[in-house]
Design a protein around this motif. Structure first.
Motif, PDB file in Angstrom:
ATOM      1  N   ASP A 156      -7.698  -1.819  -1.976  1.00 62.51           N
ATOM      2  CA  ASP A 156      -8.083  -3.207  -1.717  1.00 62.51           C
ATOM      3  C   ASP A 156      -7.335  -4.167  -2.639  1.00 62.51           C
ATOM      4  O   ASP A 156      -6.965  -5.272  -2.234  1.00 62.51           O
ATOM      5  N   ASP A 180      -5.828   7.028   7.434  1.00 66.80           N
ATOM      6  CA  ASP A 180      -6.406   5.865   6.747  1.00 66.80           C
ATOM      7  C   ASP A 180      -7.755   6.180   6.124  1.00 66.80           C
ATOM      8  O   ASP A 180      -8.708   5.387   6.192  1.00 66.80           O
ATOM      9  N   ARG A 226       0.836  -1.207   0.000  1.00 59.26           N
ATOM     10  CA  ARG A 226       0.000   0.000   0.000  1.00 59.26           C
ATOM     11  C   ARG A 226       0.864   1.247   0.000  1.00 59.26           C
ATOM     12  O   ARG A 226       0.597   2.217  -0.722  1.00 59.26           O
ATOM     13  N   GLN A 241      -9.547   4.712   0.850  1.00 57.74           N
ATOM     14  CA  GLN A 241     -10.064   3.352   0.965  1.00 57.74           C
ATOM     15  C   GLN A 241     -10.678   2.886  -0.342  1.00 57.74           C
ATOM     16  O   GLN A 241     -11.020   3.674  -1.213  1.00 57.74           O
TER      17      GLN A 241
END
Length: 280
Positions: free
Chosen positions: A170, A162, A8, A165
């Motif tokens: 993902d 965070d 990520r 998203q």
């Protein structure tokens, strides 16, 4: 001991190599509704330094915002702002010209950042309003640079909390897709085909395409085009020749690159670059 770099983190480092730009289109005391920010064709940034603002969005209840704060709409989103009270609201608004997919797709529809709890954002916003008030030589250019810095800080805030998203985030945790996503971002100039991507995922072409859409939210070639166009805008903004940009973003000819760029942005690469660099 330093924390290990995650997939990520690697993805975000690719996306954030270029700082998106913001250009001021309003600064002053807003009393009542503003017609200037209704139905914008691109994302925008609102900075509130004094007073209270009512934010109205289609299909949602009005939201009252207190100064000082920053409001980010990373994508086109129909909305209105209204300065409340007899003295109105001290407001600055800017359009976002280089923030496109996939980064813009990872962000919430809108984000409100309270500057009372984010001191590192407070100072550049304060400087912008001082520049707007003084209107000294070069104030417009100074504000645009500060807007760009502020936008970078807002994106850092989203990353640190965070708040990025879904979609490609993902996919970086998906054992079949993460290698594909990383390869698309590190080598956008490669002659990519659906077959080549499927081979990296160790899936059949149809299984790969289906899984990519389910996780990322769009077909793989559409995702690649979005990433290439984000890179292209930033490279053009650096002043690189259209031919060079076409080559670095994986297009065999300037003509094929120009067709895609025109379809995505509504402008030819040359016209977009001249407008972005203030050469028109």
């Amino acid at each position: 001991m330093a924390e290990p770099v995650t997939a990520r983190d690697t993805l975000l480092s690719h996306m954030l190599r270029f700082a998106p730009a913001a250009t001021m289109f309003y600064s002053g005391t807003l009393c009542g509704l503003s017609p200037d920010v209704d139905g914008l064709s691109q994302g925008c940034l609102h900075l509130l330094s004094r007073g209270e603002l009512r934010l109205t969005r289609r299909g949602a209840a009005p939201l009252s915002l207190q100064a000082p704060c920053v409001v980010l709409f990373p994508r086109q989103y129909e909305h209105q702002v209204e300065g409340l009270g007899a003295e109105g609201a001290e407001l600055m608004c800017a359009t976002l010209s280089d923030l496109g997919p996939p980064m813009s797709m990872l962000m919430p529809e809108f984000t409100v950042v309270d500057l009372r709890t984010t001191p590192r954002l407070h100072r550049p916003v304060e400087l912008m309003f001082k520049e707007a008030e003084a209107r000294a030589y070069g104030y417009g250019a100074a504000i645009d640079r500060l807007l760009q810095y502020t936008l970078v800080l807002v994106i850092r805030h989203l990353v640190d909390n965070d708040m990025l998203q879904g979609g490609v985030i993902d996919a970086m945790s998906d054992d079949k897709l993460h290698a594909v996503i990383e390869a698309l971002h590190t080598a956008p100039d490669r002659d990519w085909t659906l077959e080549a991507m499927a081979e990296l995922s160790h899936l059949s072409r149809s299984a790969f395409a289906q899984r990519f859409v389910q996780v990322v939210g769009m077909p793989p070639l559409a995702y690649l085009t979005g990433w290439r166009m984000s890179l292209a805008r930033n490279l053009l903004a650096e002043g690189k020749a259209v031919k060079v940009v076409a080559n670095e973003t994986g297009y065999h000819s300037v003509a094929s690159f120009a067709r895609v760029f025109q379809r995505v942005t509504g402008m030819s690469p040359g016209a977009w670059q001249r407008a972005r660099l203030g050469l028109t």
